[in-house]
Design an enzyme around this catalytic site. Structure first.
Site, PDB file in Angstrom:
ATOM      1  N   SER A   1       0.837  -1.185   0.000  1.00  0.00           N
ATOM      2  CA  SER A   1       0.000   0.000   0.000  1.00  0.00           C
ATOM      3  C   SER A   1       0.883   1.250   0.000  1.00  0.00           C
ATOM      4  CB  SER A   1      -0.964  -0.042   1.188  1.00  0.00           C
ATOM      5  OG  SER A   1      -1.982   0.932   1.052  1.00  0.00           O
TER       6      SER A   1
ATOM      7  N   GLU B   1      -2.294  -2.375  -7.913  1.00  0.00           N
ATOM      8  CA  GLU B   1      -3.494  -2.646  -7.122  1.00  0.00           C
ATOM      9  C   GLU B   1      -3.910  -1.352  -6.440  1.00  0.00           C
ATOM     10  OE1 GLU B   1      -3.893  -2.810  -3.449  1.00  0.00           O
ATOM     11  OE2 GLU B   1      -1.983  -1.734  -3.334  1.00  0.00           O
TER      12      GLU B   1
ATOM     13  N   HIS C   1      -5.480  -5.243  -1.449  1.00  0.00           N
ATOM     14  CA  HIS C   1      -6.332  -4.938  -0.300  1.00  0.00           C
ATOM     15  C   HIS C   1      -7.562  -5.843  -0.199  1.00  0.00           C
ATOM     16  CE1 HIS C   1      -3.952  -1.214  -0.463  1.00  0.00           C
ATOM     17  NE2 HIS C   1      -4.323  -1.005   0.792  1.00  0.00           N
TER      18      HIS C   1
END
Length: 313
Positions: free
Chosen positions: A112, A212, A281
């Site tokens: 992330s 992502e 996620h």
């Protein structure tokens, strides 16, 4: 499969793992859960007492986060594991540019917002790094889920590679039967966009780009990809793009336009584009993916991606 020349050492019982929080804060119970998971593996977690001194955005002020990261880089630990993503890691990169890399890479794990540090370590220092679960996602009760079991086997050197099957081709270039070889880079789309014009800007040419994200609606995904194309970061020269999970991006009316954005992107570029990597996620799985190691992407109707892990035997 050939390993990257630079590699981290596989972990063994009683090895030290430095836990740092270079981005947002996390509830203490999530930190405690992750520490317990690390200890259950027979490893020794080193956690700074002031790891969480949060303000509105960050786990701690910049000078504290930087001190923790520098200490972890040069300590006698074998791994650096990030507590959480969120926001803040990019603030550390200009300070890291002033440092000399240690003689040997360490296992570095996160995802992330940690994408900014992944890009720095892999592009500036040549480290292989792991896009994988943060400490806050390592609840001991879930230790035996498939991705976490694989994560455990990977860091201890029991698994040298992983093959992700049933990837879905999104354009004609991905349907041509052939094998693409190269290293993977990338991570979170929002952070990749944030890298533009910085010292740690994404360098994806000649590589397989993984992307992502979470909480981004279809138009936002389309806009970020459009900007990266116009910035000539992903316009050409890539070997392929493989999309992972895109979650929590529903429109106000409940529709999900993520696939519309991904398909639109795939139809306008001149390299293979695929989706379906169980990484990111998603609530069910987040398999570890190595950046800057050797990988093979088999294209065609039955596409797959095989990643080698950068650890020494």
């Amino acid at each position: 499969m050939t390993m990257n020349k630079k590699s981290w050492s596989v972990l063994q019982k009683n090895d030290i793992v430095d836990i740092i929080a270079p981005a947002s804060h996390s509830p203490l119970n999530r930190l405690d859960d992750g520490i317990r998971w690390i200890e259950d593996l027979g490893l020794i977690p080193h956690v700074p007492e002031d790891i969480i001194k949060s303000d509105a955005f960050f786990a701690a002020p910049l000078e504290i986060q930087l001190r923790h990261l520098k200490r972890a880089i040069y300590s006698d630990s074998k791994a650096i594991w990030c507590l959480r993503g969120g926001y803040g890691s990019m603030r550390l990169v200009p300070h890291l540019l002033k440092l000399r890399p240690p003689k040997k890479p360490k296992l570095f794990v996160g995802f992330s917002d940690i994408t900014s540090l992944h890009l720095f370590f892999s592009q500036q220092w040549g480290w292989p790094v792991i896009h994988g679960r943060t400490i806050s996602q390592l609840h001991p009760d879930l230790a035996h889920t498939p991705d976490r079991k694989f994560l455990k086997d990977m860091i201890f050197g029991k698994k040298k590679e992983m093959t992700f099957r049933n990837l879905k081709p999104l354009n004609e270039h991905a349907l041509i039967n052939r094998t693409v070889e190269g290293s993977i880079t990338g991570g979170n789309l929002r952070i990749l966009q944030s890298s533009l014009g910085t010292s740690w800007e994404l360098k994806a040419k000649g590589k397989i780009l993984f992307i992502e994200d979470v909480g981004e609606r279809g138009y936002s995904i389309d806009r970020m990809l459009e900007q990266m194309i116009q910035a000539k970061v992903i316009d050409k020269g890539l070997k392929a793009v493989v999309f992972g999970d895109f979650t929590e991006g529903l429109e106000k009316d409940g529709k999900d336009l993520t696939d519309v954005a991904l398909k639109r992107f795939a139809e306008r570029v001149s390299y293979p584009v695929l989706k379906g990597l169980p990484v990111g996620h998603g609530h069910e799985t987040n398999y570890p993916v190595p950046f800057n190691t050797y990988s093979e992407l088999k294209l065609g109707k039955k596409s797959s991606l095989t990643c080698s892990y950068g650890s020494d035997a």
